[in-house]
Design a protein around this motif. Structure first.
Motif, short mmCIF file in Angstrom:
data_model
loop_
_atom_site.label_atom_id
_atom_site.label_comp_id
_atom_site.label_asym_id
_atom_site.label_seq_id
_atom_site.Cartn_x
_atom_site.Cartn_y
_atom_site.Cartn_z
N TRP A 149 -0.88 -2.74 -4.44
CA TRP A 149 -0.84 -2.22 -5.80
C TRP A 149 -0.16 -3.23 -6.72
CZ3 TRP A 149 -3.17 2.33 -7.03
CH2 TRP A 149 -3.51 3.18 -5.97
N GLY A 198 -2.37 8.32 -6.53
CA GLY A 198 -3.37 7.31 -6.86
C GLY A 198 -3.36 7.01 -8.35
N LYS A 214 0.83 -1.21 0.00
CA LYS A 214 0.00 0.00 0.00
C LYS A 214 0.86 1.26 0.00
CE LYS A 214 -3.51 2.33 2.82
NZ LYS A 214 -4.34 2.24 4.05
N GLN A 257 -5.01 -1.61 -9.45
CA GLN A 257 -5.36 -2.11 -8.12
C GLN A 257 -6.60 -3.00 -8.24
OE1 GLN A 257 -6.42 0.86 -5.10
NE2 GLN A 257 -5.00 -0.15 -3.69
#
Length: 392
Positions: free
Chosen positions: A94, A55, A48, A87
């Motif tokens: 990820w 993002g 993470k 994702q």
């Protein structure tokens, strides 16, 4: 091994259909897309905290898939990047995808809808006007006597019809490409048309794209009975199927023959020597006539000779050359007479004179009768065999 086989899931056959948006049909690209989703592999897994700081950005692609046992899985991926960040739904970690993997997952309606240019059967096509980037378009029509060019010369459309009836675009123009596509089509490179019964179809194509990701393609548009469709991307090699000259389309096959339909062949050489072959009622094979005792037909050699006849084509037509100038006259040329199952006679004169290395030839019967042409010299050699070369 038996236990391992028993553990494998049952094979499921799936027919793909487009359910949203409505009004469209999917083609085989839907099957390929589903296979790409099922087989997608990551380049790397990351925690993470190791993911992209911003993002996935503002234009996230989201793909969901439902399995045969009614499970749903999802993947969100960035619109670009090398590698591409992604994702899995419901997970914090990820993943990174190779660029080509991500590209195969970013499919739109333009990619997945049916891209067949039109739905038309070969037998329903009665007229075609081929486009021309230089010179004039060429029109062929089907009548009782088969296909003819506008000047009346016989045309050979067998292979062309198959390509015309089944041609496909690569995809439709995407939203951000539509303006450029329409601008290109405002100055078309060529237009080709097809008539099938009461249906009139036309393909308008722009010039070939010579740079960028779309290099080697053209923007094109289909019009059906006056109503234009959305722009589509057409591979240039497909577009060239709609660009033909009269020379490309003119019939070049001398006779309508099949190997099995040939019952007898008689060849008279310029020196008066005669070679005859006739199909035996006993063996069903073509046998050399008049062989000396103890001599038999060399069937491999005969097969080569006979195989030439159904495929005998004009290499080039020579309208500027007269039959007498090409020595395509009795006594000066080989005379080949083929008798078919219906007792029809197909006659060809084959000269000893050449244009380059290819001899002159002229059909006496059939759709190409009395047109001086050249044929491949290897084909000519096959027809000039003497009896001694066809026996052993």
């Amino acid at each position: 091994d038996g236990a391992a086989e028993a553990d494998k899931p049952a094979k499921v056959t799936v027919a793909w259909a487009m359910t949203a948006p409505t009004g469209y049909q999917a083609d085989d690209s839907a099957k390929t897309f589903a296979r790409n989703v099922a087989s997608a592999r990551t380049k790397a897994f990351l925690t993470k905290d190791e993911g992209p700081k911003g993002g996935l950005g503002d234009s996230v692609w989201h793909i969901t898939a439902r399995t045969h046992d009614d499970k749903t899985v999802g993947l969100r991926l960035a619109p670009d990047g090398d590698p591409t960040w992604a994702q899995v739904d419901g997970r914090d970690e990820w993943v990174q995808l190779e660029t080509f993997t991500a590209k195969n997952l970013r499919m739109t309606l333009a990619d997945l809808r049916d891209k067949t240019l039109w739905t038309v059967a070969e037998g329903d096509i009665t007229g075609v006007t081929f486009g021309a980037e230089e010179g004039k378009p060429v029109t062929v029509t089907r009548g009782d006597g088969g296909w003819r060019l506008s000047g009346g010369a016989p045309a050979d459309m067998a292979s062309h019809l198959r390509h015309l009836a089944t041609a496909k675009a690569k995809r439709y123009a995407k939203g951000d490409e539509a303006t450029a596509a329409l601008a290109a089509l405002a100055k078309p490179s060529f237009t080709a048309t097809i008539t099938a019964g009461s249906t009139n179809l036309s393909l308008t194509a722009a010039g070939e794209i010579t740079e960028g990701d779309l290099k080697g393609n053209r923007w094109a548009r289909i019009t059906r009975n006056g109503k234009g469709d959305a722009p589509m991307l057409l591979a240039s090699f497909v577009a060239k199927r709609f660009l033909k000259t009269a020379a490309d389309l003119q019939r070049k096959t001398f006779f309508d023959l099949s190997r099995d339909s040939i019952q007898r062949v008689d060849v008279t050489h310029p020196d008066g020597t005669k070679v005859g072959l006739e199909r035996s009622a006993t063996s069903g094979k073509l046998e050399v006539l008049g062989l000396a005792e103890g001599t038999v037909t060399k069937h491999a050699a005969v097969s080569t000779m006979i195989g030439t006849l159904p495929n005998l084509k004009a290499k080039a037509f020579e309208p500027q050359t007269s039959a007498s100038a090409a020595k395509l006259v009795a006594g000066a040329a080989y005379r080949v007479v083929v008798t078919d199952k219906s007792d029809g006679k197909h006659t060809l004169l084959l000269s000893t004179e050449t244009s380059g290395q290819d001899p002159y030839a002229m059909a006496v019967t059939g759709p190409l009768a009395n047109q001086v042409a050249t044929i491949n010299h290897f084909q000519a050699l096959n027809l000039q065999k003497k009896a001694a070369e066809l026996s052993e």
